[in-house]
Design a protein around this motif. Structure first.
Motif, PDB file in Angstrom:
ATOM      1  N   GLY A 173       0.807  -1.207   0.000  1.00 36.39           N
ATOM      2  CA  GLY A 173       0.000   0.000   0.000  1.00 36.39           C
ATOM      3  C   GLY A 173       0.842   1.259   0.000  1.00 36.39           C
ATOM      4  N   PRO A 174       0.224   2.391  -0.250  1.00 34.51           N
ATOM      5  CA  PRO A 174       0.954   3.665  -0.290  1.00 34.51           C
ATOM      6  C   PRO A 174       1.462   4.076   1.088  1.00 34.51           C
ATOM      7  CG  PRO A 174      -1.173   3.811  -1.426  1.00 34.51           C
ATOM      8  CD  PRO A 174      -1.178   2.529  -0.656  1.00 34.51           C
ATOM      9  N   ILE A 175       2.281   5.111   1.096  1.00 35.87           N
ATOM     10  CA  ILE A 175       2.864   5.655   2.316  1.00 35.87           C
ATOM     11  C   ILE A 175       2.485   7.130   2.413  1.00 35.87           C
ATOM     12  CG2 ILE A 175       4.987   6.108   3.601  1.00 35.87           C
ATOM     13  CD1 ILE A 175       6.298   3.840   2.072  1.00 35.87           C
ATOM     14  N   ILE A 176       2.007   7.530   3.581  1.00 38.82           N
ATOM     15  CA  ILE A 176       1.731   8.943   3.867  1.00 38.82           C
ATOM     16  C   ILE A 176       2.609   9.345   5.039  1.00 38.82           C
ATOM     17  CG2 ILE A 176       0.009  10.634   4.557  1.00 38.82           C
ATOM     18  CD1 ILE A 176      -2.119   8.910   3.295  1.00 38.82           C
TER      19      ILE A 176
ATOM     20  N   VAL B  15       1.000  23.910   6.183  1.00 38.38           N
ATOM     21  CA  VAL B  15       1.124  22.523   5.739  1.00 38.38           C
ATOM     22  C   VAL B  15       1.449  22.535   4.247  1.00 38.38           C
ATOM     23  CG1 VAL B  15       0.024  20.273   5.524  1.00 38.38           C
ATOM     24  CG2 VAL B  15      -0.527  21.746   7.463  1.00 38.38           C
ATOM     25  N   VAL B  16       2.508  21.840   3.865  1.00 37.23           N
ATOM     26  CA  VAL B  16       2.935  21.753   2.469  1.00 37.23           C
ATOM     27  C   VAL B  16       2.902  20.291   2.053  1.00 37.23           C
ATOM     28  CG1 VAL B  16       4.771  22.203   0.807  1.00 37.23           C
ATOM     29  CG2 VAL B  16       4.381  23.794   2.699  1.00 37.23           C
ATOM     30  N   GLY B  17       2.186  19.980   0.991  1.00 35.81           N
ATOM     31  CA  GLY B  17       2.109  18.617   0.481  1.00 35.81           C
ATOM     32  C   GLY B  17       3.037  18.405  -0.700  1.00 35.81           C
ATOM     33  N   LEU B  18       3.774  17.296  -0.693  1.00 35.10           N
ATOM     34  CA  LEU B  18       4.716  16.956  -1.765  1.00 35.10           C
ATOM     35  C   LEU B  18       4.474  15.528  -2.219  1.00 35.10           C
ATOM     36  CD1 LEU B  18       8.061  18.395  -0.320  1.00 35.10           C
ATOM     37  CD2 LEU B  18       6.538  19.486  -1.961  1.00 35.10           C
ATOM     38  N   GLU B  19       4.336  15.345  -3.510  1.00 34.87           N
ATOM     39  CA  GLU B  19       4.224  14.005  -4.091  1.00 34.87           C
ATOM     40  C   GLU B  19       5.628  13.454  -4.283  1.00 34.87           C
ATOM     41  OE1 GLU B  19       2.289  10.679  -5.495  1.00 34.87           O
ATOM     42  OE2 GLU B  19       1.186  12.520  -5.092  1.00 34.87           O
TER      43      GLU B  19
ATOM     44  N   CYS C 281      11.719   7.065   2.716  1.00 34.69           N
ATOM     45  CA  CYS C 281      10.356   6.771   2.251  1.00 34.69           C
ATOM     46  C   CYS C 281      10.274   6.860   0.739  1.00 34.69           C
ATOM     47  CB  CYS C 281       9.363   7.725   2.905  1.00 34.69           C
ATOM     48  SG  CYS C 281       9.049   7.395   4.646  1.00 34.69           S
ATOM     49  N   MET C 282      10.938   7.857   0.166  1.00 41.00           N
ATOM     50  CA  MET C 282      10.919   7.960  -1.288  1.00 41.00           C
ATOM     51  C   MET C 282      11.696   6.813  -1.918  1.00 41.00           C
ATOM     52  SD  MET C 282      12.151  11.040  -3.763  1.00 41.00           S
ATOM     53  CE  MET C 282      11.899  10.867  -5.541  1.00 41.00           C
ATOM     54  N   ARG C 283      12.817   6.427  -1.324  1.00 39.64           N
ATOM     55  CA  ARG C 283      13.587   5.310  -1.869  1.00 39.64           C
ATOM     56  C   ARG C 283      12.772   4.015  -1.817  1.00 39.64           C
ATOM     57  NH1 ARG C 283      19.201   5.023   1.120  1.00 39.64           N
ATOM     58  NH2 ARG C 283      19.490   3.342  -0.388  1.00 39.64           N
ATOM     59  N   GLY C 284      12.081   3.783  -0.677  1.00 38.32           N
ATOM     60  CA  GLY C 284      11.252   2.583  -0.580  1.00 38.32           C
ATOM     61  C   GLY C 284      10.110   2.592  -1.572  1.00 38.32           C
TER      62      GLY C 284
ATOM     63  N   CYS D 102       3.745   7.597  -2.656  1.00 43.13           N
ATOM     64  CA  CYS D 102       4.206   8.143  -1.379  1.00 43.13           C
ATOM     65  C   CYS D 102       3.923   9.640  -1.376  1.00 43.13           C
ATOM     66  CB  CYS D 102       5.695   7.875  -1.184  1.00 43.13           C
ATOM     67  SG  CYS D 102       6.355   8.480   0.380  1.00 43.13           S
ATOM     68  N   TYR D 103       3.349  10.115  -0.283  1.00 43.32           N
ATOM     69  CA  TYR D 103       2.996  11.533  -0.180  1.00 43.32           C
ATOM     70  C   TYR D 103       3.510  12.067   1.147  1.00 43.32           C
ATOM     71  CZ  TYR D 103       0.370  15.645  -1.654  1.00 43.32           C
ATOM     72  OH  TYR D 103       0.040  16.893  -2.088  1.00 43.32           O
ATOM     73  N   LEU D 104       4.034  13.297   1.113  1.00 45.70           N
ATOM     74  CA  LEU D 104       4.627  13.917   2.289  1.00 45.70           C
ATOM     75  C   LEU D 104       3.870  15.189   2.649  1.00 45.70           C
ATOM     76  CD1 LEU D 104       6.983  14.358   4.363  1.00 45.70           C
ATOM     77  CD2 LEU D 104       8.170  15.595   2.536  1.00 45.70           C
ATOM     78  N   TYR D 105       3.486  15.278   3.925  1.00 44.91           N
ATOM     79  CA  TYR D 105       2.921  16.505   4.474  1.00 44.91           C
ATOM     80  C   TYR D 105       3.923  17.059   5.487  1.00 44.91           C
ATOM     81  CZ  TYR D 105      -1.667  15.371   2.514  1.00 44.91           C
ATOM     82  OH  TYR D 105      -2.711  15.097   1.661  1.00 44.91           O
ATOM     83  N   SER D 106       4.549  18.166   5.151  1.00 46.47           N
ATOM     84  CA  SER D 106       5.427  18.839   6.112  1.00 46.47           C
ATOM     85  C   SER D 106       4.618  19.937   6.792  1.00 46.47           C
ATOM     86  CB  SER D 106       6.642  19.435   5.393  1.00 46.47           C
ATOM     87  OG  SER D 106       6.242  20.402   4.442  1.00 46.47           O
ATOM     88  N   PHE D 107       4.647  19.935   8.128  1.00 47.31           N
ATOM     89  CA  PHE D 107       3.788  20.862   8.872  1.00 47.31           C
ATOM     90  C   PHE D 107       4.591  21.547   9.967  1.00 47.31           C
ATOM     91  CE2 PHE D 107       3.679  16.881  11.175  1.00 47.31           C
ATOM     92  CZ  PHE D 107       3.676  17.233  12.515  1.00 47.31           C
ATOM     93  N   SER D 108       4.135  22.733  10.323  1.00 44.87           N
ATOM     94  CA  SER D 108       4.708  23.458  11.453  1.00 44.87           C
ATOM     95  C   SER D 108       3.574  24.143  12.214  1.00 44.87           C
ATOM     96  CB  SER D 108       5.774  24.450  10.974  1.00 44.87           C
ATOM     97  OG  SER D 108       5.254  25.313   9.981  1.00 44.87           O
TER      98      SER D 108
END
Length: 619
Positions: free
Chosen positions: A455-458, A504-508, A482-485, A493-499
């Motif tokens: 399955g995907p990774i968040i 919140v910034v979303g990156l594919e 995570c990107m390598r896997g 794989c999707y990344l949410y960087s938050f502060s």
């Protein structure tokens, strides 16, 4: 010398060299796509060779096609062609270009990634075109200068001969006048004439010597000027080649360095070498400064085994698929559906095992059973109407015939067989298969199994100010791993960087160049700001609700210094765990396990390998 070098070339090269010889040229046909295909060249390269400024005739065209095919074949095999075996391009461009390719280790990359060859050869043709155009222009200028110098020398030579002729004419007139005086006064005239002749002769000798010296100087200058012009042309040619190749090296050197980093960081980078029109060496993704961060983090990940194991646990399998190495699953009634091995689905024979099943036992077990029981045979002839004893009848008589025991069985063998069967110790064939949609959980071990894509990774990554320092290094290493896997296993794989709130910034984190560019930009950014965990978790739950992300797991990477999540978020997480089997893995890059992390995460991992990142939980 050329014929000796051509003899060791391929048949195509031999034919091209033969065509290059004027005596053996014979009738030449126009090269077409068939000739280019025979030499391993495409039509675009054929057109480029035909449009070069130095391609003046068919002999030049064939010679250059053969040399270009040698360049192409050698680089595809991972070696550089020898300068002595090439007839094109002209020196010094040929040797210096080979030196530049050697310094860039270009042959190693073109062998591993053939997609680099077309843009490399295309730029090579552009450089050769500029070199030949400048070379022809300099030759034209040199010829023009030589013609002008020849005209000036002829003019100066004619100007140097006119005074001599005038002097000879004046001498003739003087002699005529002297002859008239001789008639009037012979003695005096003879004396004066002889003295005048001596002085005139001395003057003429001096003038002749001066003229000879000037003529020698002119001749010596005429002999030196062509050599000076050739030296000047050679120097300008060297400078032109250096300028062209310096620009080529500046463009390709960082690209080769970054491709080398990408090869070591990812298993397969062919997808990164593709574009709308093939590989582009000027693409911004290969000139990003973030590649240095990738190289540094990759070296750290080699010793961060716990991060690699954590990423392998993310994402649940979606059912049966092709055989591959995947996490082992065993039955668990409280886990989401999976794929487990079960004897209830006998699809294949995997080996030998112990069991109590008579249908799968080995032949020697049956032999033990046969040895334990007595052997009986019917007396009399089969099929008879009745026996003499009156009791018997054969099959035709419808009665049971008399049975006689011919061998007594071994009671010990019989008891041994019964005991082995009761204990399920009969040696049997192991026949089982894979059952889908059974409740299963991961054991942490790997095995070869018919596993579908994981399955995907968040990833929810804390980028607040408290993550500065060594914690920031760990967070960026998690994003890269995570990107390598995902890249290795071909899953989203999707990344949410938050502060802080609303930050919140979303990156594919995909395997294409655009996604990689976003990751490289992220790796070069610094962390700062507050902490709001509700926003990224809400976005993650919204994404999990989509069909293509239903089997995703969430990884929350933070230092634990987060506020208590809202009740709405906790209820939605609980509902997702119940309906979808969602798992939230928490990676704590801090000292203490906090209550918010315990409330959010179904699996909590505390980072321990601080010595690898060169710091501690306090940064």
């Amino acid at each position: 010398m050329q014929s000796g070098g051509t003899a060791s070339q391929s048949p195509e090269a031999s034919s091209g060299a033969a065509a290059a010889a004027p005596a053996a040229a014979g009738p030449l046909r126009i090269p077409d796509a068939a000739l280019a295909k025979q030499l391993g060249l495409n039509e675009a390269l054929l057109q480029s060779v035909m449009q070069l400024p130095g391609t003046q005739n068919m002999v030049d065209l064939k010679t250059r096609l053969v040399s270009l095919a040698d360049w192409n074949n050698s680089l595809r095999k991972g070696v550089l062609p020898k300068a002595s075996s090439l007839q094109w391009p002209e020196e010094p461009f040929r040797s210096q270009f080979l030196e530049v390719l050697k310094g860039l280790e270009m042959a190693r990359f073109t062998r591993r990634h053939p997609k680099l060859l077309p843009p490399l050869l295309s730029q090579f043709m552009q450089l050769v075109s500029e070199f030949e155009a400048q070379l022809l222009e300099e030759e034209a200028q040199q010829k023009q200068q030589q013609q002008q110098q020849q005209q000036q020398q002829q003019a100066s030579k004619s100007e140097g001969q006119n005074p001599q002729e005038q002097q000879q004419q004046g001498e003739g007139e003087g002699q005529g006048e002297g002859g008239g005086e001789q008639d009037q006064a012979p003695d005096e005239a003879d004396m004066q004439g002889s003295s005048q002749q001596q002085s005139d002769a001395q003057g003429k000798e001096g003038e002749q010597q001066d003229f000879d010296v000037d003529l020698e100087d002119a001749q010596s200058s005429q002999g030196e000027r062509p050599q000076d012009l050739s030296d000047q042309a050679g120097s300008s040619t060297e400078q032109l080649v250096e300028k062209l190749l310096e620009g080529f090296k500046e463009q390709w050197a960082p690209v080769m360095e970054n491709i080398d980093i990408a090869e070591q960081a990812f298993d397969d980078i062919d997808g990164l070498l593709e574009g709308p029109q093939g590989f582009d060496s000027s693409s911004s993704v290969w000139h990003q400064t973030g590649w240095r961060e990738v190289a540094s983090l990759r070296k750290k990940l080699e010793d961060l085994k716990e991060l690699r194991e954590l990423v392998r646990q993310l994402g649940r399998g979606g059912g049966k698929g092709p055989l591959k190495k995947a996490p082992e699953q065993v039955y668990n009634s409280r886990s989401p559906p999976g794929v487990i091995r079960s004897p209830m689905q006998p699809e294949e024979t995997r080996g030998l095992t112990r069991s109590g099943d008579l249908s799968r036992m080995l032949p020697f077990e049956a032999h033990l059973l046969a040895a334990g029981w007595p052997r009986w045979e019917a007396a009399g002839e089969e099929g008879g109407g009745g026996g003499e004893g009156g009791e018997g009848g054969g099959e035709g008589g419808g009665g049971e015939g008399e049975r006689v025991m011919t061998r007594e069985g071994s009671r010990g063998a019989r008891m041994l067989f019964q005991a082995r069967r009761a204990e399920r110790m009969l040696m049997s064939y192991e026949r089982e298969g894979w059952v889908d949609d059974e409740r299963a959980r991961l054991t942490g071990r790997l095995e070869v199994r018919p596993a579908a894509e994981l399955g995907p990774i968040i990833v929810c990554l804390d980028t607040s100010g408290s993550m500065y320092g060594a914690r920031e290094v760990v967070a960026k290493a998690v994003a890269l791993e995570c990107m390598r896997g995902a890249h290795r296993q071909q899953r989203p794989c999707y990344l949410y960087s938050f502060s802080g709130p609303g930050e919140v910034v979303g990156l594919e984190l995909g395997t294409d160049a655009a996604s990689l560019k976003n990751l490289l930009t992220f790796l070069t950014c610094g962390f700062g700001g507050g902490t709001d965990v509700d926003a990224p978790l809400a976005l993650s739950l919204e994404r999990v609700g989509r069909e293509e992300w239903a089997l995703a797991d969430i990884l929350l990477c933070t230092d634990g210094e987060i506020p208590q999540p809202s009740e709405d978020i906790l209820e939605r997480l609980a509902a997702a765990r119940q309906s979808l089997g969602l798992e939230v893995h928490g990676l704590l890059v801090g000292r203490n396990v906090t209550p918010p992390m315990e409330a959010l995460c179904s699996h909590l991992h505390v980072f321990r390998s601080w010595s690898v990142v060169g710091g501690g939980p306090d940064g």
